[in-house]
Design an enzyme around this catalytic site. Structure first.
Site, PDB file in Angstrom:
ATOM      1  N   ASN A 110     -68.026 -16.798 -10.061  1.00 49.40           N
ATOM      2  CA  ASN A 110     -68.579 -16.483 -11.378  1.00 49.40           C
ATOM      3  C   ASN A 110     -67.461 -16.323 -12.393  1.00 49.40           C
ATOM      4  O   ASN A 110     -66.362 -15.903 -12.063  1.00 49.40           O
ATOM      5  CB  ASN A 110     -69.440 -15.211 -11.324  1.00 49.40           C
ATOM      6  N   PHE A 114     -67.949 -10.453 -18.682  1.00 50.11           N
ATOM      7  CA  PHE A 114     -68.493  -9.196 -19.219  1.00 50.11           C
ATOM      8  C   PHE A 114     -69.606  -9.454 -20.246  1.00 50.11           C
ATOM      9  O   PHE A 114     -69.607  -8.889 -21.348  1.00 50.11           O
ATOM     10  CB  PHE A 114     -67.401  -8.330 -19.851  1.00 50.11           C
ATOM     11  N   ASN A 170     -63.127  -0.710 -14.845  1.00 51.76           N
ATOM     12  CA  ASN A 170     -62.946  -2.056 -14.309  1.00 51.76           C
ATOM     13  C   ASN A 170     -61.824  -2.761 -15.068  1.00 51.76           C
ATOM     14  O   ASN A 170     -62.015  -3.238 -16.180  1.00 51.76           O
ATOM     15  CB  ASN A 170     -64.257  -2.838 -14.442  1.00 51.76           C
ATOM     16  N   SER A 173     -61.463  -7.600 -13.327  1.00 51.01           N
ATOM     17  CA  SER A 173     -62.202  -8.858 -13.436  1.00 51.01           C
ATOM     18  C   SER A 173     -61.233  -9.957 -13.861  1.00 51.01           C
ATOM     19  O   SER A 173     -60.433  -9.758 -14.773  1.00 51.01           O
ATOM     20  CB  SER A 173     -63.325  -8.734 -14.464  1.00 51.01           C
ATOM     21  N   ASN A 175     -62.110 -12.584 -15.427  1.00 49.65           N
ATOM     22  CA  ASN A 175     -62.798 -13.403 -16.419  1.00 49.65           C
ATOM     23  C   ASN A 175     -62.655 -12.927 -17.860  1.00 49.65           C
ATOM     24  O   ASN A 175     -63.270 -13.494 -18.758  1.00 49.65           O
ATOM     25  CB  ASN A 175     -64.288 -13.496 -16.055  1.00 49.65           C
ATOM     26  N   THR A 176     -61.869 -11.873 -18.090  1.00 50.04           N
ATOM     27  CA  THR A 176     -61.534 -11.434 -19.439  1.00 50.04           C
ATOM     28  C   THR A 176     -60.031 -11.574 -19.606  1.00 50.04           C
ATOM     29  O   THR A 176     -59.272 -10.951 -18.857  1.00 50.04           O
ATOM     30  CB  THR A 176     -61.961  -9.969 -19.665  1.00 50.04           C
ATOM     31  N   LYS A 211     -61.383   0.350 -10.347  1.00 53.55           N
ATOM     32  CA  LYS A 211     -61.676  -0.841  -9.540  1.00 53.55           C
ATOM     33  C   LYS A 211     -60.520  -1.815  -9.644  1.00 53.55           C
ATOM     34  O   LYS A 211     -60.123  -2.218 -10.745  1.00 53.55           O
ATOM     35  CB  LYS A 211     -62.972  -1.508  -9.990  1.00 53.55           C
ATOM     36  N   ASN A 240     -62.334  -6.136  -6.386  1.00 54.20           N
ATOM     37  CA  ASN A 240     -63.082  -7.063  -7.221  1.00 54.20           C
ATOM     38  C   ASN A 240     -63.041  -8.465  -6.595  1.00 54.20           C
ATOM     39  O   ASN A 240     -62.585  -8.629  -5.465  1.00 54.20           O
ATOM     40  CB  ASN A 240     -62.480  -7.073  -8.634  1.00 54.20           C
ATOM     41  N   THR A 313     -73.173 -10.168  -3.317  1.00 56.02           N
ATOM     42  CA  THR A 313     -73.356 -11.604  -3.103  1.00 56.02           C
ATOM     43  C   THR A 313     -74.268 -11.917  -1.925  1.00 56.02           C
ATOM     44  O   THR A 313     -75.111 -12.815  -2.003  1.00 56.02           O
ATOM     45  CB  THR A 313     -71.987 -12.279  -2.914  1.00 56.02           C
TER      46      THR A 313
END
Length: 348
Positions: A110, A114, A170, A173, A175-176, A211, A240, A313
């Protein structure tokens, strides 16, 4: 929901994965979550940072990003539920497609980024369920365009500390942009200091967890453990998603950017969990996350040092009945090895 899932699964798996997830959330909001799963085996009862859990099997952040269905998920048998990641301001996240199944590996990639309805909507839902039973935590993040990351984390903590059973910061991640850089020793110490100040200012002090990512150097892990111990936070969530692409991921999917979760994450995340157990000397409670798909997986995380575990998942592949199976098998494994409680098995 558990009874209907075998019928719905082929339809859901044939859909775009993000649309399928939205339909599942809609079904849960409509009350299709089944009834009371019944009491858990007493051997599964445990405490996590002062929180009394009926069982140590929790729902990881990412499924219920906007705190829409925490009570429905508790009714499926989870011992605790973590909502989020929530950002202070609403944001759409990254462009679609941004969720990719890897069925051969029971994995998912993914790059949501966020996506969030924002703190106002999230806090309103948490306030509405405040007097209901069940342990529901909140995972907080930063908006993509925010340069002062600590300001966003502090805003989330101040708002949610009176409403959540626990909080998770968090910073892991993938993705940021720039987010994982906050795991460095100096920026992390400054960030956690601001977060703890915000919790004090809120007038409520639920446990505060950090995290972390699985993709860390040895120096990173040592620094994070030292800062976590020095700061006074209550625990770590390990881990993560990963940016690595093991050989079992088909080449076409391996090229997709984002975080990988599911079965391939189990071994590396469990190794990192055990390392953090050693680096912290068992002084910080750990929540083990990554690739859990069975009672044996949950047991391995606990033996590696986790006081509780989370999954997400595997639900998309095995359905909600998985929660009951994990708890049944975990209880049997604890008893087989002579443990009278989850706590006795942690790190053993």
């Amino acid at each position: 929901m558990s009874d209907l899932y075998p019928l719905a699964r082929p339809v859901l798996q044939a859909m775009d994965p993000e649309r399928a997830q939205s339909l599942v959330l809609s079904a849960l909001r409509s009350g299709l979550a089944g009834g009371d799963p019944g009491p858990d085996d007493p051997v599964l009862r445990t405490r996590l940072c002062g929180l009394d859990l009926p069982n140590p099997v929790g729902l990881a952040a990412g499924f219920d990003k906007d705190a829409e269905v925490p009570d429905a998920m508790l009714r499926l048998g989870f011992g605790f539920v973590e909502c989020g990641t929530v950002t202070p301001l609403p944001q759409p996240g990254n462009p679609r497609p941004r969720l990719f199944r890897v069925p051969a590996a029971e994995a998912v990639i993914n790059r949501f980024g966020f996506n969030s309805l924002g703190l106002d909507a999230f806090a309103a839902r948490m306030q509405a369920r405040r007097d209901r039973p069940g342990i529901v935590g909140a995972n907080v993040g930063k908006n993509k365009q925010q340069q002062d990351a600590a300001a966003d984390y502090a805003a989330g903590i101040r708002r949610l500390a009176p409403l959540a059973a626990y909080l998770v910061v968090n910073v892991s991640s993938p993705n940021t942009p720039g987010l994982r850089a906050l795991q460095g020793r100096e920026p992390l110490a400054a960030l956690l200091g601001r977060c703890l100040e915000a919790r004090r200012a809120a007038g409520a002090e639920p446990p505060l967890f950090l995290k972390v990512a699985p993709d860390l150097t040895e120096e990173d892990k040592a620094d994070i453990a030292a800062v976590a111990l020095e700061s006074g936070i209550d625990g770590l969530v390990v881990s993560n998603t990963t940016v690595s692409r093991p050989p079992e991921i088909p080449a076409a999917l391996a090229q997709e950017a984002g975080g990988l979760s599911g079965r391939p994450l189990f071994a590396p995340s469990t190794r990192v969990l055990a390392e953090f157990r050693s680096l912290t000397g068992g002084r910080l409670p750990l929540i083990g996350v990554g690739g859990i798909a069975s009672g044996a997986d949950a047991y391995a995380k606990i033996r590696a040092g986790a006081s509780a575990v989370q999954l997400y998942t595997a639900l998309s592949y095995q359905g909600p009945a998985l929660v009951r199976r994990i708890k049944t098998d975990l209880a049997a494994l604890l008893k087989r090895d002579g443990f009278a409680s989850v706590a006795e098995a942690v790190g053993r």
